[in-house]
Design a protein around this motif. Structure first.
Motif, PDB file in Angstrom:
ATOM      1  N   GLU A  11       0.828  -1.213   0.000  1.00 12.74           N
ATOM      2  CA  GLU A  11       0.000   0.000   0.000  1.00 12.74           C
ATOM      3  C   GLU A  11       0.859   1.259   0.000  1.00 12.74           C
ATOM      4  N   THR A  12       1.803   1.326   0.933  1.00 23.36           N
ATOM      5  CA  THR A  12       2.683   2.504   1.014  1.00 23.36           C
ATOM      6  C   THR A  12       4.105   2.056   1.336  1.00 23.36           C
ATOM      7  N   VAL A  13       5.039   2.889   0.925  1.00 26.86           N
ATOM      8  CA  VAL A  13       6.456   2.651   1.190  1.00 26.86           C
ATOM      9  C   VAL A  13       7.058   3.989   1.589  1.00 26.86           C
ATOM     10  N   ASP A  14       7.787   4.004   2.705  1.00 30.28           N
ATOM     11  CA  ASP A  14       8.531   5.212   3.035  1.00 30.28           C
ATOM     12  C   ASP A  14       9.991   4.836   3.300  1.00 30.28           C
ATOM     13  N   ASP A  15      10.751   5.730   3.855  1.00 34.42           N
ATOM     14  CA  ASP A  15      12.181   5.472   4.050  1.00 34.42           C
ATOM     15  C   ASP A  15      12.464   4.296   4.983  1.00 34.42           C
ATOM     16  N   ARG A  16      11.538   4.025   5.904  1.00 36.87           N
ATOM     17  CA  ARG A  16      11.798   3.015   6.921  1.00 36.87           C
ATOM     18  C   ARG A  16      10.950   1.757   6.802  1.00 36.87           C
ATOM     19  N   VAL A  17       9.684   1.894   6.396  1.00 36.59           N
ATOM     20  CA  VAL A  17       8.781   0.747   6.444  1.00 36.59           C
ATOM     21  C   VAL A  17       7.941   0.604   5.179  1.00 36.59           C
ATOM     22  N   THR A  45       3.353  -4.586   8.698  1.00 34.99           N
ATOM     23  CA  THR A  45       4.349  -3.537   8.597  1.00 34.99           C
ATOM     24  C   THR A  45       5.708  -4.237   8.542  1.00 34.99           C
ATOM     25  N   VAL A  46       6.468  -3.932   7.496  1.00 32.31           N
ATOM     26  CA  VAL A  46       7.738  -4.590   7.238  1.00 32.31           C
ATOM     27  C   VAL A  46       8.834  -3.531   7.150  1.00 32.31           C
ATOM     28  N   ALA A  47       9.955  -3.766   7.832  1.00 34.76           N
ATOM     29  CA  ALA A  47      11.082  -2.841   7.760  1.00 34.76           C
ATOM     30  C   ALA A  47      11.703  -2.884   6.371  1.00 34.76           C
ATOM     31  N   ARG A  48      12.111  -1.733   5.878  1.00 28.81           N
ATOM     32  CA  ARG A  48      12.834  -1.678   4.601  1.00 28.81           C
ATOM     33  C   ARG A  48      14.202  -2.351   4.771  1.00 28.81           C
ATOM     34  N   ALA A  49      14.693  -2.897   3.685  1.00 26.80           N
ATOM     35  CA  ALA A  49      16.001  -3.565   3.721  1.00 26.80           C
ATOM     36  C   ALA A  49      17.115  -2.537   3.776  1.00 26.80           C
TER      37      ALA A  49
END
Length: 132
Positions: free
Chosen positions: A101-107, A128-132
């Motif tokens: 749905e959404t992606v930001d710098d962290r999640v 909610t998944v942490a960005r790599a």
């Protein structure tokens, strides 16, 4: 689609859950210590108005979590929510799907769904998944 560079609208690879058998429900009851009668005792399930025993909600939720952890490493899963919308009966297999749905710098925020083979949605959720 990769969990390393997701974009809003991307879909996760679908997951076909395992068939809900009486043996599977009994094994999950032992592993989870959820010995609620309607999950393992057909007589009690019938007394409660069901034709047969029904799947544990946490088993359904665990399968939904597998959809996410099959896409992104388990340690990146920060949160998981679900809403139970229907009963899962013995003999049914759920198909799980997810959408970024959404992606930001962290999640990364993902919506999730679980439906029966006949298209009945029985669970919805979000991760909610942490960005790599």
């Amino acid at each position: 689609m990769s969990a390393t560079d997701p974009k809003p609208g991307d879909t996760l690879p679908d997951l076909a859950g395992a068939r809900m058998s009486r043996a599977r429900l009994a094994l999950f009851a032992g592993a989870s210590h959820d010995h609620t009668d309607i999950h393992i005792d057909i007589d009690r399930a019938r007394e409660a108005g069901h034709d047969d025993v029904i799947a544990q909600g946490m088993l359904v939720m665990a399968e939904m979590a597998r959809l996410v952890t099959g896409w992104a490493p388990r340690e990146r899963l920060l949160g998981l929510r679900c809403r139970f919308l229907g009963i899962v009966h013995v003999g049914e297999t759920l198909n799980y799907s997810g959408k970024v749905e959404t992606v930001d710098d962290r999640v990364i925020h993902v919506t999730l769904s679980g439906v029966t083979a006949d298209g009945r949605q029985v669970v919805s959720g979000a991760a909610t998944v942490a960005r790599a």
